[in-house]
Motif scaffolding. Structure first.
Motif, PDB file in Angstrom:
ATOM      1  N   TRP A  59      -2.334  -7.016   2.864  1.00 17.77           N
ATOM      2  CA  TRP A  59      -2.218  -5.692   2.215  1.00 17.77           C
ATOM      3  C   TRP A  59      -3.203  -4.709   2.837  1.00 17.77           C
ATOM      4  O   TRP A  59      -2.864  -3.577   3.160  1.00 17.77           O
ATOM      5  N   ILE A  60      -4.432  -5.166   3.022  1.00 19.13           N
ATOM      6  CA  ILE A  60      -5.465  -4.313   3.633  1.00 19.13           C
ATOM      7  C   ILE A  60      -5.122  -4.030   5.093  1.00 19.13           C
ATOM      8  O   ILE A  60      -5.226  -2.886   5.562  1.00 19.13           O
ATOM      9  N   SER A  61      -4.716  -5.056   5.814  1.00 21.95           N
ATOM     10  CA  SER A  61      -4.380  -4.855   7.235  1.00 21.95           C
ATOM     11  C   SER A  61      -3.229  -3.876   7.383  1.00 21.95           C
ATOM     12  O   SER A  61      -3.247  -3.003   8.265  1.00 21.95           O
ATOM     13  N   GLU A  62      -2.214  -4.029   6.522  1.00 23.07           N
ATOM     14  CA  GLU A  62      -1.076  -3.103   6.587  1.00 23.07           C
ATOM     15  C   GLU A  62      -1.533  -1.671   6.327  1.00 23.07           C
ATOM     16  O   GLU A  62      -1.063  -0.729   6.959  1.00 23.07           O
ATOM     17  N   MET A  63      -2.466  -1.513   5.375  1.00 21.93           N
ATOM     18  CA  MET A  63      -2.986  -0.179   5.069  1.00 21.93           C
ATOM     19  C   MET A  63      -3.551   0.492   6.319  1.00 21.93           C
ATOM     20  O   MET A  63      -3.217   1.641   6.637  1.00 21.93           O
ATOM     21  N   PHE A  64      -4.401  -0.231   7.026  1.00 22.00           N
ATOM     22  CA  PHE A  64      -5.007   0.362   8.215  1.00 22.00           C
ATOM     23  C   PHE A  64      -3.981   0.596   9.319  1.00 22.00           C
ATOM     24  O   PHE A  64      -4.120   1.517  10.122  1.00 22.00           O
ATOM     25  N   ARG A  65      -2.932  -0.258   9.353  1.00 19.29           N
ATOM     26  CA  ARG A  65      -1.883  -0.051  10.359  1.00 19.29           C
ATOM     27  C   ARG A  65      -1.116   1.238  10.112  1.00 19.29           C
ATOM     28  O   ARG A  65      -0.780   1.969  11.034  1.00 19.29           O
ATOM     29  N   ILE A  66      -0.799   1.520   8.847  1.00 17.95           N
ATOM     30  CA  ILE A  66       0.106   2.643   8.570  1.00 17.95           C
ATOM     31  C   ILE A  66      -0.612   3.931   8.214  1.00 17.95           C
ATOM     32  O   ILE A  66       0.018   4.993   8.185  1.00 17.95           O
ATOM     33  N   LEU A  67      -1.916   3.878   7.956  1.00 17.10           N
ATOM     34  CA  LEU A  67      -2.633   5.109   7.592  1.00 17.10           C
ATOM     35  C   LEU A  67      -2.417   6.244   8.600  1.00 17.10           C
ATOM     36  O   LEU A  67      -2.071   7.362   8.211  1.00 17.10           O
ATOM     37  N   PHE A  85       0.841  -1.207   0.000  1.00 18.01           N
ATOM     38  CA  PHE A  85       0.000   0.000   0.000  1.00 18.01           C
ATOM     39  C   PHE A  85       0.875   1.256   0.000  1.00 18.01           C
ATOM     40  O   PHE A  85       0.622   2.202  -0.742  1.00 18.01           O
ATOM     41  N   GLU A  86       1.930   1.245   0.827  1.00 20.97           N
ATOM     42  CA  GLU A  86       2.801   2.412   0.896  1.00 20.97           C
ATOM     43  C   GLU A  86       3.460   2.692  -0.448  1.00 20.97           C
ATOM     44  O   GLU A  86       3.532   3.841  -0.886  1.00 20.97           O
ATOM     45  N   ASP A  87       3.938   1.643  -1.097  1.00 25.42           N
ATOM     46  CA  ASP A  87       4.595   1.845  -2.385  1.00 25.42           C
ATOM     47  C   ASP A  87       3.628   2.351  -3.446  1.00 25.42           C
ATOM     48  O   ASP A  87       3.999   3.129  -4.323  1.00 25.42           O
ATOM     49  N   VAL A  88       2.393   1.906  -3.388  1.00 25.33           N
ATOM     50  CA  VAL A  88       1.409   2.350  -4.377  1.00 25.33           C
ATOM     51  C   VAL A  88       1.120   3.846  -4.230  1.00 25.33           C
ATOM     52  O   VAL A  88       1.030   4.576  -5.216  1.00 25.33           O
ATOM     53  N   PHE A  89       1.025   4.339  -2.998  1.00 30.70           N
ATOM     54  CA  PHE A  89       0.477   5.674  -2.801  1.00 30.70           C
ATOM     55  C   PHE A  89       1.442   6.737  -2.302  1.00 30.70           C
ATOM     56  O   PHE A  89       1.122   7.927  -2.337  1.00 30.70           O
ATOM     57  N   LYS A  90       2.633   6.358  -1.837  1.00 25.10           N
ATOM     58  CA  LYS A  90       3.463   7.355  -1.152  1.00 25.10           C
ATOM     59  C   LYS A  90       3.843   8.536  -2.036  1.00 25.10           C
ATOM     60  O   LYS A  90       3.824   9.692  -1.595  1.00 25.10           O
ATOM     61  N   ASP A  91       4.212   8.283  -3.293  1.00 28.63           N
ATOM     62  CA  ASP A  91       4.656   9.390  -4.146  1.00 28.63           C
ATOM     63  C   ASP A  91       3.531  10.380  -4.405  1.00 28.63           C
ATOM     64  O   ASP A  91       3.719  11.604  -4.319  1.00 28.63           O
ATOM     65  N   ALA A  92       2.366   9.869  -4.754  1.00 27.96           N
ATOM     66  CA  ALA A  92       1.247  10.766  -5.024  1.00 27.96           C
ATOM     67  C   ALA A  92       0.804  11.479  -3.746  1.00 27.96           C
ATOM     68  O   ALA A  92       0.464  12.679  -3.771  1.00 27.96           O
ATOM     69  N   TYR A  93       0.799  10.753  -2.627  1.00 25.42           N
ATOM     70  CA  TYR A  93       0.430  11.389  -1.355  1.00 25.42           C
ATOM     71  C   TYR A  93       1.360  12.550  -1.040  1.00 25.42           C
ATOM     72  O   TYR A  93       0.913  13.642  -0.674  1.00 25.42           O
ATOM     73  N   ASN A  94       2.650  12.316  -1.181  1.00 26.51           N
ATOM     74  CA  ASN A  94       3.606  13.389  -0.898  1.00 26.51           C
ATOM     75  C   ASN A  94       3.396  14.570  -1.840  1.00 26.51           C
ATOM     76  O   ASN A  94       3.475  15.732  -1.432  1.00 26.51           O
ATOM     77  N   ALA A  95       3.117  14.266  -3.111  1.00 25.66           N
ATOM     78  CA  ALA A  95       2.927  15.342  -4.081  1.00 25.66           C
ATOM     79  C   ALA A  95       1.692  16.172  -3.760  1.00 25.66           C
ATOM     80  O   ALA A  95       1.709  17.407  -3.840  1.00 25.66           O
TER      81      ALA A  95
END
Length: 1541
Positions: A706-714, A671-681
C-alpha cells in the motif's frame, strides 16, 4: 549522455604572498575549507564537495596525488545533497537520463529534395544561442528522396556532438496500405541493414502525425488506405522488418499531432501497441495569428488534449516537434508559462525538442531567436535541466570510448549552482531518483546556501510562510493512544525514535490541542520539541465541546483571544488547522453530527471567525490549514461545503485512512481509492495541498505494498500533493494499529519512498516570515492571471449538423437586430438593420431572429420580415410568443383558430422557418411560464401545449418548419426546472438556450462568465440527442469587460461546450431597466466578436437545396417486408426504450414485494403481496422483482412467481444468485448442469424475463464478490462468468431473456471497482444500479441524499450506451426525512440522472441489523412516492409483442359499444379519437393517465397479421400486394380504409 568537455586542466592560480587567489580547475572552484572530505580522485587530483558542487582540493605539498582505482558504481556527481536539477529519470536504450532532455531541429526552410538538415555549423550556432548542449538532434529523412547514405553525414554530426539523433522517417509518397502491400519493403530492409551496421543509437519515428490530413499516410487525407488500424499495422510492419534484421540500436517513437484533422482521425487510433513503442510523443504548434484560421493559444491549450490522451500509455512521453509564433501574443511569456506549468500540469513530459526554423510565407517564423526575450525565456527555463547524462549504463554507450572512465570529473556540469536562476520552476513530481547511491554522504553540509535551486527528483517546491521548501515535506503524529485530558503528545523521545525509525528528519511534527482541556501553556513544551528539532508544528486545534454556532456566538472568544496572544508572543511559525474533518459526524463541530448548529456555512463562518480574531491580534506567525475528511458522513456534509474562502486558507489538506478489515463495515482500499475523490474536490482551489493525517491498517491486505503503491502513483495521479504527515499511533481496541512500524516491510517501504525527498529546507526567507494578510499575494506572481484572449478555435469543419435535410458546414451565426420593445409595434429586423449588423460584424447572418406575438401579430404582419431573411439568403428563427395565453388556454383550444390560420400561411409561404413556441417557460415573466402560474402552466401542461401546437401543424401538413425547444439558462418560480417542459424527441428538431450576463445592470445581478451563465443548462440539455445552439444571448458592459467575456466564450466553446452549433446574439439596446445588449457597445466588444466568428465561415448548406424536401421525416426507407419490427420510437422524454422488441412509453416502475430473508424459504412476490403494493402506490407494477438462489431454487420453484407477474401484465426481473459458487466455480463448469436446465425451462416458458446474474459483484457480501475473494472472483473472472452464463442460454437458443448487469453503488473489498466486472456490450441489454440510504441504521452509516447515493455509479455506468435503471433501492427512515428523500429523487431525476428509465423499489422490512426498507414506513413516504410516480403512467408496450400482457387475445373487439370494458378498461370520451396503440382488440387511447378503448367501426387491422400496427391516418407512402402502407412512430403501418373516408 556523457558531456564532452574541451577545457584543458588548468590551475588558475596558487598561493600568492600568503593569500589564496581565485582558484579553479576545469571550471570548478578550489575547495575553501581545510577539512573537506576527499570524495573522488583521478589524474587531476582530489575532489571534494562544497556548497553542493564539486570543488578541487589543492595539493598541500609536492606530493603527487594518489590515483586509486575508481569504484565502478561511483556517481558522476556528488551523491546525497546534490541531486539532478530536474532529473527526468527514464530508461533509454538500457541507460538512464538524469534530467529533462533538450533537443532541437536546427535545419533550414524546406526545399525538397534538398531539405536543409542539421549540419555541424547549425548545431554549434544553436547550442551557443541557448547556452546548453543538445541532447537530441532532430533529422528529417524522406523515403522518396533520402537513403541512409544521404543521412549518414547528419547522423555523424550528432555522434560527434555527443548527441542522439531523433530521425523523423517520412514514408512519402506511400500510404499505409502501400507499406502493408510491401511496396517499400526493399527500401526499409536496406535502411535497416545500414542502421544496424552504423551501430550508434538512433531514435526513429515513422508515420508521425498520422492523425492529420497533410501527409500521404494521414488518416484525414485518405481514410481508406490510411484507416487508423492500417496505419498502426504499417508501423508494426516497419518495426518487424527491423527486428527481422536484428537491429538493436533503435528506439521507436510514436507521435500524434496535438489535434486531429480529417474524417476518421483521432489522437490515438493509430497507436500500434506497447510492444512496438519505446516512447510516445506529441507534435504541436502555437500558430498565433500567422494564418487566417488561427489565433493565439497557450502552451496548455495546445497540448493538454493530446497529453491526456497519451497518458493512458505507460511509456515515457516528450514533445518531439513544437514551437510558437510571435504573431498575436508574447512568445517569451508563452515559453515562460510552459516551464512554469510543466511540473504540475504535464508531469510526464521528460523531453523537449524545439522546431527552430523560419518557415517561408505560409507559416511564419518558428525559430527560437525571433526575439531576445524569447531566447532569454528559453535559456532561463532549460537552466533547471543540466545536459542529460546516462547514469545507468548500457552495453554500448554511444558517446564515450569504451576505455574512458565513466565518472571522470570533466563529465560534471559546466554551470555552477550559483549561476542558475533563483526562480527555477518547481521540478516535476515524477523526477524521483530510482535509488539513493550507496555512497551518498550521510550528513548534509551545514552551509547549504539558501538560494540553491531545488534539486530533488520530486521536489514539490512551494512557498510556505514566505520561505520555500525544496522537497516534499514529511511529517508525523508520534504521540500515543488518546486518554483525555492527558492526550499523549509528541515529546522529544518519541520524535527521536520516529526519526531513527524512518531514517530521516521530520519537517512537520503533528500536535493535537483540545479547547476543553488544553491552553497554550500546556502546548508550549511540545511546540518547543518541534522548535529544538528544527521542525514546524502542525497543530490540530480541536474546538471540543463547541459547535460552530457556539463559536459564532462568541462562547469561545476569550479562549481564542488568549491563545492567539500566546502564539504571537511565542513567535515561532505554527501551522494551525481548526475545525478539521467537519464533514463527518464524530466531532462536536461536524455537520453530520448536527446539521443545524454545524451547517456547512456556519462551519465556514466559524473558521473565519477564528482567523479574524488572530488577525485582530496581529498574529503573523501562523499558517492556516483547512482540512476535509476523505469521505463525508451525515446529512448535509460534503467534501468542500465548509471551505471558508481563499483569503482564509494557506494550505488545503486531507485526512484519510485505509481501515482494511479492522471494522465490520470496512474493507481494504488502495491509496488511490482512499484519496482520489477528496483530491479531485480540493484541486479546484489554487492552494498547496498535503495529507495532514493518514495511515493504513495491516488487516485485510499488504500495508507495505500500500505504501509502495502510494509513492509510485503520487507523481502522476496526485501531482499537487506536496507533503505527507503520517498518523503513527496504535489505537486501542476499536481501530487497530496505525503505527508505521507494524511490520519491517512497511517501514522499509516508507523509508524507500521518502528517500526521494531529502529533508525539506526553507531556501527563500528568514526564520520569522511575515504573513500579514494585506501584504500576502493571493496567488503566485508567476501564474498568468488570464488566459490569452486569442486562443484558437480548434474547429476545422465546425459543428456540422443536418438542418432540414441539408447540412451546414460551419457554426451558424445569427442575431436579433430589431429595436426596443414597444408593443404592439415591436420593431423587427428590416433590411436596413440586417445590412448594418452584417457590416458591423463583417460576416453574413445565417439566422435572422424574429419575434411574433400572438396577441398582436398574424402571418401577414410577419411576412415582410420573413422576406428580408429570404432575400438575404438567411433562415428566419421565429420566436412565437403565445401572449396572453397560458398553457392551459392552448390545451383548451382557445388559440386553435389562430394556430391553424398561421400554420396554413406558413405552409403556403414555402420557405424554411425555424419556430420556437413557448420559449423560456421555466421562468416567471411570460404568461406561459411555470414560475408565473404553476397550475395552468405546470410543466407537463407546457409540454402538452407545445405538442398541441406541433400537432396542428402536422395536421395541416406543414413540411417547411424546424421545431426549436428553448429553456432559459436559469429557472425562476415554484415548479420550474430546466428541462421539465421538454415535449419529447418526436416534437423537437433543435434544443436551444437563452441566457444573459446581466453584469451589475440590476440590483440583484452581478458579473458572470460565459461558462457560469450557460454550463448548467448546457449539461441539462446534453441528455437529448439533438443539435443545440444559443438562441438568444448577450452580455452587459456593466460590472466587467464585455470584450473579454466574448473572447473567453470563443476560447472555451470547442472544449467545454462542444455540442453548441450556432450562436444567435440578441443585439438590442433595452430601455432603463435592462441596459444595453447591443453588440456595438464598445469597439473592443465588436472586435472580439469579429475575431471569434472569423473561425466560422458563413454556413453553407452542402447536402440539399433551398427548398427542403417535404417528405415525412419518418418515412421508412425500405419496403415494408424488409422493415425491422422493433424500431424504437424516438422519444427520450418519455424514457422510451426497446424492451424485447416492444417499447415502453413511460418510466417503468417496479418493486420487490417479498418478505424477510429466511433461507431456503425466501418469501417471494405472491399475488396478494403484489395487489397490496399496487393498491398502496395507486399504480400498476411494470416490473416485479424475484430472487432465485441457485443453491435452493430450480425453475419449478420459480414458476408460480413468474406466473404472478404474467397474470398481472408485468415483467419479471429475476435476480439470479449463484450461491454458493464463486466466479471460478462457474468458469470451471461446476454449475453448467443447473444453468442448462434452467435455460431450457426459461425457453419453454416463453414469457419475457429479465435476468441479472452475479449482481453487486463489486462487494464483499456474496460468494461471487470480488471484495470477498479477489482471486476466485477477480473482476475479469466475474465478467467471464457472466459471459459463460449468457453463452449457455444462447447455445440453448433462448430468445425471451433480457440480460441485466448490475453494480452496487459503492465498492467494498480489495480489487473491487464499480465497472471492472462489466462483461461487454454484446452480453448486456440493460445496466442497473443497486443502492441504499442506510441513514443511521448502522453504527457506520449516516444519512445520504439520493444524489450522494447514486451519482458515482451513475457517472461510471454512463460510459455504456445502454438503458440504465435502478434495480434495487430504498431509504431508511432513521436519521432524516424519508419522504423528502423520495421527493428530492423525483425532483432531480430528469436533470441530474436523465438516463435513468426505471425504478424498482426494494420494499422489505429487514430484521434487526438493517431496519425497514418498506415503502409504507410512513404516510408521508407513501404520498411522496405516489406523487412522484404520478408523472409516469403505467408503461405500455407500444411497438410489438403478439401477446399483450394486459388484455386477452381471444376477446374480439365489438364496435359501437364499449368493447374495452371486457378487458378492464373504460371507453374513451366522445370526440377523443387520438390513437396511441392499435392491436387486434381495437384502437386504444388514453384519458386521465389510464388506457381507454376507442369506439369505431369493425374494420380489422389487417396488417397485424403481418407484424405491423395499423395507421391512425391516411398518409399513403407505398402500396404492394398486401395493401396500402404508411408510417407510425418510425415503423410501417397498414392503412385502414375507414381512416381515408
Amino acid at each position: 549522455m556523457l558531456m564532452k568537455f574541451v577545457n584543458s586542466i588548468t590551475i588558475a592560480s596558487l598561493f600568492i604572498a600568503g593569500s589564496l587567489a581565485k582558484c579553479s580547475v576545469e571550471g570548478y572552484e578550489c575547495c575553501k575549507g581545510t577539512d573537506v572530505k576527499v570524495e573522488y580522485t583521478d589524474e587531476t587530483g582530489e575532489w571534494g564537495i562544497e556548497n553542493y558542487d564539486w570543488c578541487f582540493i589543492e595539493p598541500k605539498g609536492p606530493k603527487e596525488p594518489e590515483k586509486p582505482e575508481k569504484p565502478e558504481n561511483k556517481p558522476e556527481k556528488p551523491a546525497g545533497p546534490i541531486e539532478p536539477s530536474a532529473p527526468k529519470t527514464d530508461v533509454i536504450m538500457g541507460d538512464t537520463f538524469d534530467s529533462m532532455f533538450i533537443g532541437a531541429w536546427v535545419g533550414g526552410p524546406e526545399k525538397l529534395p534538398e531539405y536543409p538538415q542539421p549540419n555541424a555549423k547549425n548545431v554549434a550556432t544553436y547550442e551557443a544561442l541557448q547556452g546548453r548542449h543538445l541532447d537530441i538532434i532532430h533529422l528529417f529523412v524522406i523515403w522518396q528522396y533520402h537513403d541512409f547514405e544521404w543521412a549518414r553525414p547528419y547522423l555523424d554530426v550528432a555522434k560527434e556532438n555527443g548527441s542522439i539523433t531523433m530521425m523523423t522517417w517520412m514514408p512519402t509518397p506511400n500510404t499505409a496500405q502501400d507499406i502493408l502491400d510491401g511496396k517499400a519493403d526493399e527500401y526499409i530492409n536496406a535502411f535497416a541493414a545500414s542502421v544496424k551496421e552504423y551501430g550508434e543509437e538512433i531514435w526513429i519515428r515513422p508515420l508521425h502525425e498520422s492523425n492529420g490530413d497533410w501527409y500521404t499516410w494521414g488518416t484525414g487525407k485518405d481514410n481508406v488506405n490510411n484507416a487508423e488500424d492500417k496505419v498502426a499495422a504499417a508501423y508494426r510492419h516497419i518495426v518487424d522488418i527491423y527486428r527481422k534484421n536484428e537491429v538493436k540500436n533503435v528506439k521507436w517513437i510514436w507521435t500524434t499531432n496535438n489535434g486531429s484533422s480529417g474524417e476518421g482521425s483521432t489522437l490515438t487510433g493509430s497507436y500500434p501497441g506497447d510492444d512496438y513503442v519505446d516512447y510516445v510523443s506529441i507534435d504541436g504548434y502555437n500558430w498565433g495569428t500567422a494564418q487566417s484560421w488561427s489565433s493565439w493559444a497557450s502552451f496548455e491549450d495546445v497540448f493538454k488534449d493530446a497529453y491526456n490522451a497519451l497518458s493512458q500509455y505507460d511509456k515515457p512521453m516528450f514533445l518531439a516537434e513544437f514551437s510558437s509564433s510571435e504573431l498575436g501574443g508574447n512568445k517569451a511569456e508563452w515559453i515562460s508559462e510552459m516551464f512554469r506549468i510543466l511540473p504540475e500540469k504535464f508531469p510526464r513530459i521528460i523531453g523537449l525538442v524545439w522546431f527552430s526554423e523560419s518557415k517561408p510565407d505560409n507559416e511564419g517564423d518558428w525559430g527560437l531567436d525571433t526575439s531576445e526575450e524569447a531566447v532569454e525565456a528559453w535559456k532561463k527555463g532549460i537552466s533547471a535541466y543540466p545536459p542529460a547524462k546516462r547514469i545507468g549504463g548500457g552495453d554500448k554507450p554511444v558517446d564515450k570510448p569504451e576505455d574512458k572512465p565513466a565518472d571522470k570529473p570533466e563529465d560534471k556540469p559546466v554551470e555552477k549552482p550559483e549561476d542558475k536562476p533563483e526562480d527555477k520552476p518547481a521540478d516535476k513530481p515524477e523526477d524521483k531518483p530510482v535509488e539513493k547511491p550507496e555512497d551518498k554522504p550521510e550528513d548534509k553540509p551545514a552551509d547549504k546556501p539558501e538560494d540553491k535551486p531545488a534539486d530533488n527528483a520530486a521536489s514539490k517546491t512551494d512557498v510556505i510562510m514566505g520561505d520555500t521548501f525544496d522537497s516534499m515535506f514529511i511529517g508525523a503524529w508520534v504521540g500515543g493512544p488518546e486518554k483525555l485530558p492527558e492526550y499523549p503528545q509528541p515529546n522529544a523521545k518519541n520524535v527521536a525514535t520516529y526519526e531513527a525509525l524512518q531514517g530521516r528528519h521530520l519537517d512537520i511534527i503533528h500536535l493535537f490541542v483540545i479547547w476543553q482541556y488544553h491552553d497554550f501553556e500546556w502546548a508550549r513544551p511540545y511546540l518547543d520539541v518541534a522548535k529544538e528539532n528544527g521542525s514546524i508544528t502542525m497543530m490540530t486545534w480541536m474546538p471540543t465541546p463547541n459547535t460552530a454556532q457556539d463559536i459564532l456566538d462568541g462562547k469561545a472568544d476569550e479562549y481564542i483571544n488568549a491563545f492567539a496572544a500566546s502564539v504571537k508572543e511565542y513567535g515561532e511559525e505554527i501551522w494551525i488547522r481548526p475545525l478539521h474533518e467537519s464533514n463527518g459526524d464524530w466531532y462536536t463541530w461536524g455537520t453530520g453530527k448536527d446539521n443545524v448548529n454545524n451547517a456547512e456555512d456556519k462551519v465556514a463562518a466559524a473558521y473565519r471567525h477564528i482567523v479574524d480574531i488572530y488577525r485582530k491580534n496581529e498574529v503573523k506567525n501562523v499558517k492556516w490549514i483547512w482540512t476535509t475528511n476523505n469521505g463525508s458522513s451525515g446529512e448535509g456534509s460534503t467534501l468542500t461545503g465548509s471551505y471558508p474562502g481563499d483569503d482564509y486558507v494557506d494550505y488545503v489538506s486531507i485526512d484519510g485512512y485505509n481501515w482494511g478489515t479492522a471494522q465490520s463495515w470496512s474493507s481494504w482500499a488502495s491509496f488511490e481509492d482512499v484519496f482520489k475523490d477528496a483530491y479531485n474536490a480540493l484541486s479546484q482551489y489554487d492552494k498547496p495541498m498535503f495529507l495532514a493525517e493518514f495511515s493504513s491498517s495491516e488487516l485485510g491486505g499488504n500495508k507495505a505494498e500500500w505504501i509502495s503503491e502510494m509513492f509510485r502513483i503520487l507523481p502522476e495521479k496526485f501531482p499537487r500533493i506536496i507533503g505527507l504527515v503520517w498518523f503513527s499511533e496504535s489505537k486501542p481496541d476499536n481501530e487497530g494499529d496505525w503505527g508505521l512500524d507494524t511490520s519491517e516491510e512497511a517501514v522499509e517501504a516508507w523509508k524507500k519512498g521518502i528517500s526521494a525527498y531529502p529533508p525539506a529546507k526553507r531556501i527563500g526567507g528568514g526564520d520569522k516570515p511575515a504573513d500579514k494578510p494585506e501584504d500576502k499575494p493571493g496567488k503566485p506572481e508567476d501564474k498568468p492571471t488570464d488566459k490569452p484572449e486569442d486562443k484558437p478555435i480548434d474547429n476545422a469543419a465546425p459543428k456540422t449538423d443536418v438542418i432540414m435535410g441539408d447540412t451546414f458546414d460551419s457554426m451558424f451565426i445569427g442575431a436579433w437586430v430589431g429595436g426596443p420593445e414597444k408593443l404592439p409595434e415591436y420593431p423587427q429586423p428590416n433590411a436596413k438593420n440586417v445590412a448594418t449588423y452584417e457590416a458591423l460584424q463583417g460576416r453574413h447572418l445565417d439566422i435572422i431572429h424574429l419575434f411574433v406575438i400572438w396577441q398582436y401579430h398574424d402571418f401577414e404582419w410577419a411576412r415582410p420580415y420573413l422576406d428580408v431573411a429570404k432575400e438575404n439568403g438567411s433562415i428566419t428563427m421565429m420566436t412565437w410568443m403565445p401572449t396572453p395565453n397560458t398553457a392551459q388556454d392552448i390545451l383548451d383550444g382557445k388559440a386553435d383558430e389562430y394556430i391553424n390560420a398561421f400554420a396554413a400561411s406558413v405552409k403556403e409561404y414555402g420557405e424554411e422557418i425555424w419556430i420556437r413556441p413557448l420559449h423560456e417557460s421555466n421562468g416567471d415573466w411570460y404568461t406561459w411560464g411555470t414560475g408565473k402560474d404553476n397550475v395552468n402552466n405546470a410543466e407537463d401542461k407546457v409540454a402538452a401545449a407545445y405538442r398541441h401546437i406541433v400537432d396542428i401543424y402536422r395536421k395541416n401538413e406543414v413540411k417547411n418548419v424546424k421545431w426549436i425547444w428553448t429553456t432559459n439558462n436559469g429557472s425562476s418560480g415554484e415548479g420550474s426546472t430546466l428541462t421539465g417542459s421538454y415535449p419529447g424527441d418526436d416534437y423537437v428538431d433543435y434544443v436551444s438556450i437563452d441566457g444573459y450576463n446581466w453584469g451589475t445592470a440590476q440590483s440583484w445581478s452581478s458579473w458572470a462568465s460565459f461558462e457560469d451563465v450557460f454550463k448548467d443548462a448546457y449539461n441539462a440539455l446534453s441528455q437529448y440527442d439533438k443539435p443545440m445552439f444559443l438562441a438568444e444571448f448577450s452580455s452587459s458592459e456593466l460590472g466587467g469587460n464585455k470584450a473579454e467575456w466574448i473572447s473567453e466564450m470563443f476560447r472555451i466553446l470547442p472544449e467545454k461546450f462542444p455540442r453548441i452549433i450556432g450562436l444567435v446574439w440578441f443585439s438590442e439596446s433595452k430601455p432603463d431597466n435592462e441596459g444595453d445588449w447591443g453588440l456595438d457597445t464598445s469597439e473592443e466588444a465588436v472586435e472580439a466578436w469579429k475575431k471569434g466568428i472569423s473561425a466560422y465561415p458563413p454556413a453553407k448548406r452542402i447536402g440539399g437545396g433551398d427548398k427542403p424536401a417535404d417528405k415525412p421525416e419518418d418515412k421508412p426507407a425500405d419496403k415494408p417486408e424488409d422493415k425491422p419490427e422493433d424500431k424504437p420510437a424516438d422519444n427520450a422524454a418519455s424514457k422510451t426504450d426497446v424492451i424485447m422488441g416492444d417499447t415502453f412509453d413511460s418510466m417503468f416502475i417496479g418493486a420487490w414485494v417479498g418478505g424477510p430473508e429466511k433461507l431456503p424459504e425466501y418469501p417471494q412476490p405472491n399475488a396478494k403481496n403484489v395487489a397490496t403494493y399496487e393498491a398502496l402506490q395507486g399504480r400498476h407494477l411494470d416490473i416485479i422483482h424475484l430472487f432465485v438462489i441457485w443453491q435452493y431454487h430450480d425453475f419449478e420453484w420459480a414458476r408460480p412467481y413468474l406466473d404472478v407477474a404474467k397474470e398481472n401484465g408485468s415483467i419479471t426481473m429475476m435476480t439470479w444468485m449463484p450461491t454458493p459458487n464463486t466466479a471460478q466455480d462457474i468458469l470451471d463448469g461446476k454449475a453448467d448442469e443447473y444453468i442448462n436446465a434452467f435455460a431450457a425451462s426459461v425457453k419453454e416458458y416463453g414469457e419475457e424475463i429479465w435476468i441479472r446474474p452475479l449482481h453487486e459483484s463489486n462487494g464483499d457480501w456474496y460468494t461471487w464478490g470480488t471484495g470477498k475473494d479477489n482471486v476466485n472472483n477477480a473482476e475479469d473472472k466475474v465478467a467471464a462468468a457472466y459471459r459463460h452464463i449468457v453463452d449457455i442460454y444462447r447455445k440453448n437458443e433462448v430468445k425471451n431473456v433480457k440480460w441485466i448487469w448490475t453494480t452496487n453503488n459503492g465498492s467494498s473489498g480489495e480489487g473491487s471497482t464499480l465497472t471492472g466486472s462489466y462483461p461487454g456490450d454484446d452480453y448486456v441489454d440493460y445496466v442497473s444500479i443497486d443502492g441504499y440510504n442506510w441513514g443511521t441504521a448502522q453504527s457506520w452509516s449516516s444519512w445520504a441524499s439520493f444524489e450522494d447515493v447514486f451519482k458515482d455509479a451513475y457517472n461510471a455506468l454512463s460510459q455504456y450506451d445502454k438503458p440504465m435503471f435502478l434495480a434495487e433501492f430504498s431509504s431508511s427512515e432513521l436519521g432524516g426525512n424519508k419522504a423528502e428523500w423520495i421527493n428530492e429523487m423525483f425532483r432531480i431525476l430528469p436533470e441530474k440522472f436523465p438516463r435513468i428509465i426505471g425504478l424498482v423499489w426494494f420494499s422489505e422490512s429487514k430484521p434487526d441489523n438493517e431496519g425497514d426498507w418498506g415503502l409504507d414506513t410512513s404516510e408521508e413516504a407513501v404520498e411522496a412516492w405516489k406523487k412522484g410516480i404520478s408523472a409516469y403512467p403505467p408503461a405500455k408496450r407500444i411497438g410489438g409483442g403478439n401477446k399483450p400482457a394486459d388484455k386477452p387475445e381471444d376477446e374480439p373487439a365489438k364496435p359501437k359499444e364499449c368493447w374495452a370494458e371486457k378487458y378492464g378498461y373504460k371507453c374513451c370520451s366522445p370526440g377523443n379519437t387520438r390513437v396511441i396503440e392499435v392491436d387486434d382488440s381495437g384502437k386504444w387511447g388514453a384519458e386521465n393517465r389510464e388506457w381507454c378503448g376507442i369506439v369505431e367501426s369493425e374494420e380489422k387491422c389487417w396488417s397485424l397479421d403481418l407484424g405491423y400496427r395499423c395507421c391512425t391516418d391516411c398518409n399513403v407512402i407505398t402500396t404492394d400486394e398486401s395493401g396500402r402502407w404508411g408510417a407510425l412512430d418510425g415503423n410501417w403501418c397498414g392503412i385502414i380504409e375507414e381512416n381515408c373516408k
